[in-house]
Write an enzyme that holds these catalytic residues in place. Structure first.
Site: not given
Ligand code: UD1
Ligand code: MG
Length: 464
Positions: A17, A78, A84, A106-107, A230, A384, A393
């Site tokens: 998603r 995995q 899960t 992890g989310d 998600n 100044n 440069n």
């Protein structure tokens, strides 16, 4: 009560998603990857090890995360992703039977260390402890099923739930703490005979109940701590929640924010006393603001140190990147100034509008107030630099340094062609191109001779 804790972070899922080519757990919240938040929080409960389960985009995920000091970070793949429960099964060889496994997603980035510690205390090294929350709209989540006496009996997934079970408001957060030796036995008994054809981690609850092991629910009320990401909408919502918490913490410490809803800290911001920050300021990386610093509206400040009493006027961009950038005490920067890596400004330095400073030091009291480029340069005290001055440069192949010694005045619109040194106390006349060193106390004027053509008629544009 003390037992080793091994954390398992599930991060193998696809995150369909998000509609992104980037693995979901690498999307950033407050400047850090989602899964990095989880790893960092795990370090707060003194985890012995953190095992991250990767699958989708495994290589990128593994390369994109960092261990916290003192914690061993391991990766387990995995392939394919069968649920899960199957995910945690892959981690089992990396887990010690003498400890407790703390399962995180992890989310789900904003769980607090104290909440995880309370869950571990509820587990106590012997019980299966589930982190739960009562939600007004529990759609999509696993429901906590209790018996008449309130004892937890099972977690039922939305897709497998009966209408009565769907009416339950207490949901499983996806976070559990479980003695590893018990987990090992229960995971061996999982099957995928359910609506999704997956091996559900949540089924360990029914095995625990069947074995007479005790199951406890640690219920919290703060939904942000279990909110998962998600979709881009959820990511943005959680980002706001995260930023608001950070802003509140800063204000509690005394920082005065013009509007806590218009501040973004994407990294670590430390502030002294009496710091004031106007609206729409973004901080990135490590930034430290000393006592009494004021930051105007619409500034972006990254990887920088700002000394006490300095004022950063609106629309200033400071990014020290890896080299860092520092602003001395009492300095005035901007509006519309740009400080790049290696900009080191002393006390009371003034950098005005449309001035860019890169890899250059400006000693105390030096000023460049308008339209100037100072790159690869050392500028002395009280120098100044006039409007429109450029340090040339770069010769096309190499960068060279410009040295302007103390108390020099550079006239407007001058070009200092490096390598070059302007001696102390000297003056460069306006509009000069200086490519040779000048001695201290000298006046250097190097302009093309004016060419004057009298009675010159400009070409006239013909009207159609
Ligand atoms: C899960 C829980 C549900 C809970 C919800 C909380 C199960 C079966 N259900 O559901 O009870 O209310 O979280 O947010 O656990 N993952 C893998 N490998 C896989 C599958 C998933 O690593 O094979 C990872 C995902 O990347 C994700 C986490 O596990 O980080 C959760 O997976 P997800 O598919 O989002 O589970 P939910 O359906 O949300
Ligand atoms: Mg989920």
């Amino acid at each position: 009560m003390s037992f080793p804790v091994d954390v398992v972070v599930m991060a193998a899922g696809k995150g369909t998603r998000m509609k992104s080519s980037k693995p979901k757990v690498l999307h950033r919240l407050g400047g850090r990857a989602l899964a990095q938040h989880v790893i960092d929080t795990a370090a707060g409960v003194s985890a012995r090890s953190v095992v991250v389960i990767t699958g989708h985009g495994a290589q990128v995920v593994e390369a994109g995360l960092m261990a916290q000091a003192g914690t061993a970070l391991k990766y387990v793949r995995q392939e394919p992703q069968l649920g899960t429960g199957h995910a945690v099964q892959q981690a089992l060889p990396a887990l010690g039977d003498d400890g407790v496994t703390l399962v995180l997603s992890g989310d789900v980035p904003l769980t607090q260390g104290a909440t995880l510690q309370a869950l571990l205390d509820a587990c106590g090294g012997e019980r299966l402890a589930l982190l739960t929350l009562a939600m007004s709209d529990p759609t999509g989540y696993g429901r906590i099923v209790r018996d008449a006496g309130g004892v937890v009996k099972a977690i039922v997934e939305q897709k497998d739930a009966t209408p009565e079970q769907r009416a339950i408001h207490e949901i499983y957060s996806g976070i559990m703490a479980v003695p590893t030796r018990l987990l090992r036995g229960w995971l061996a008994r999982l099957d995928n005979k359910n609506a999704q054809g997956e091996f559900y981690l949540t089924d360990v609850v029914k095995f625990a109940v069947a074995d007479g092991a005790s199951v406890v629910a640690h219920q919290i009320t703060d939904a942000v701590q279990v909110a998962g990401v998600n979709s881009p909408v959820q990511l943005a919502e959680l980002e706001r929640a995260y930023q608001l918490r950070g802003a509140q913490a800063l204000m509690e410490q005394g920082v005065r924010l013009a509007d806590p809803a218009r501040l973004d800290v994407r990294g670590l911001l430390t502030c002294g006393v009496d710091v004031e920050i106007d609206v729409n300021v973004v901080f990135e990386g490590r930034v430290s603001l000393g006592d009494g610093v004021r930051v105007g509206a619409n500034c972006v400040i990254a990887n920088a140190t700002v000394g006490a009493g300095a004022v950063i006027h609106p629309f200033t961009h400071i990014d020290g990147e890896k080299l860092g950038a520092s602003v001395g005490a009492g300095a005035l920067i901007g509006p519309f100034a740009r400080l790049r890596p290696g900009a080191q400004l002393g006390a009371e330095v003034h950098i005005g509008n449309f001035v860019e400073v890169k890899n250059a030091t400006l000693a105390d009291g030096a000023k460049a107030n308008h339209l100037t480029y100072i790159g690869d340069a050392s500028i002395g005290e009280r120098v100044n630099v006039g409007a429109g001055t450029i340090t040339a440069n770069y010769d096309g192949a190499n960068k060279h340094r410009t040295v302007i010694e103390a108390d020099v005045h550079i006239g407007s619109n001058s070009v200092l062609v490096a390598p070059v040194t302007i001696g102390a106390g000297g003056t460069v006349g306006a509009g000069s191109v200086i490519s040779k060193d000048t001695p201290p106390g000298s006046l250097a004027v190097a302009r093309g001779r004016p060419v004057v053509i009298p009675n010159w008629s400009r070409p006239v544009k013909k009207k159609p």
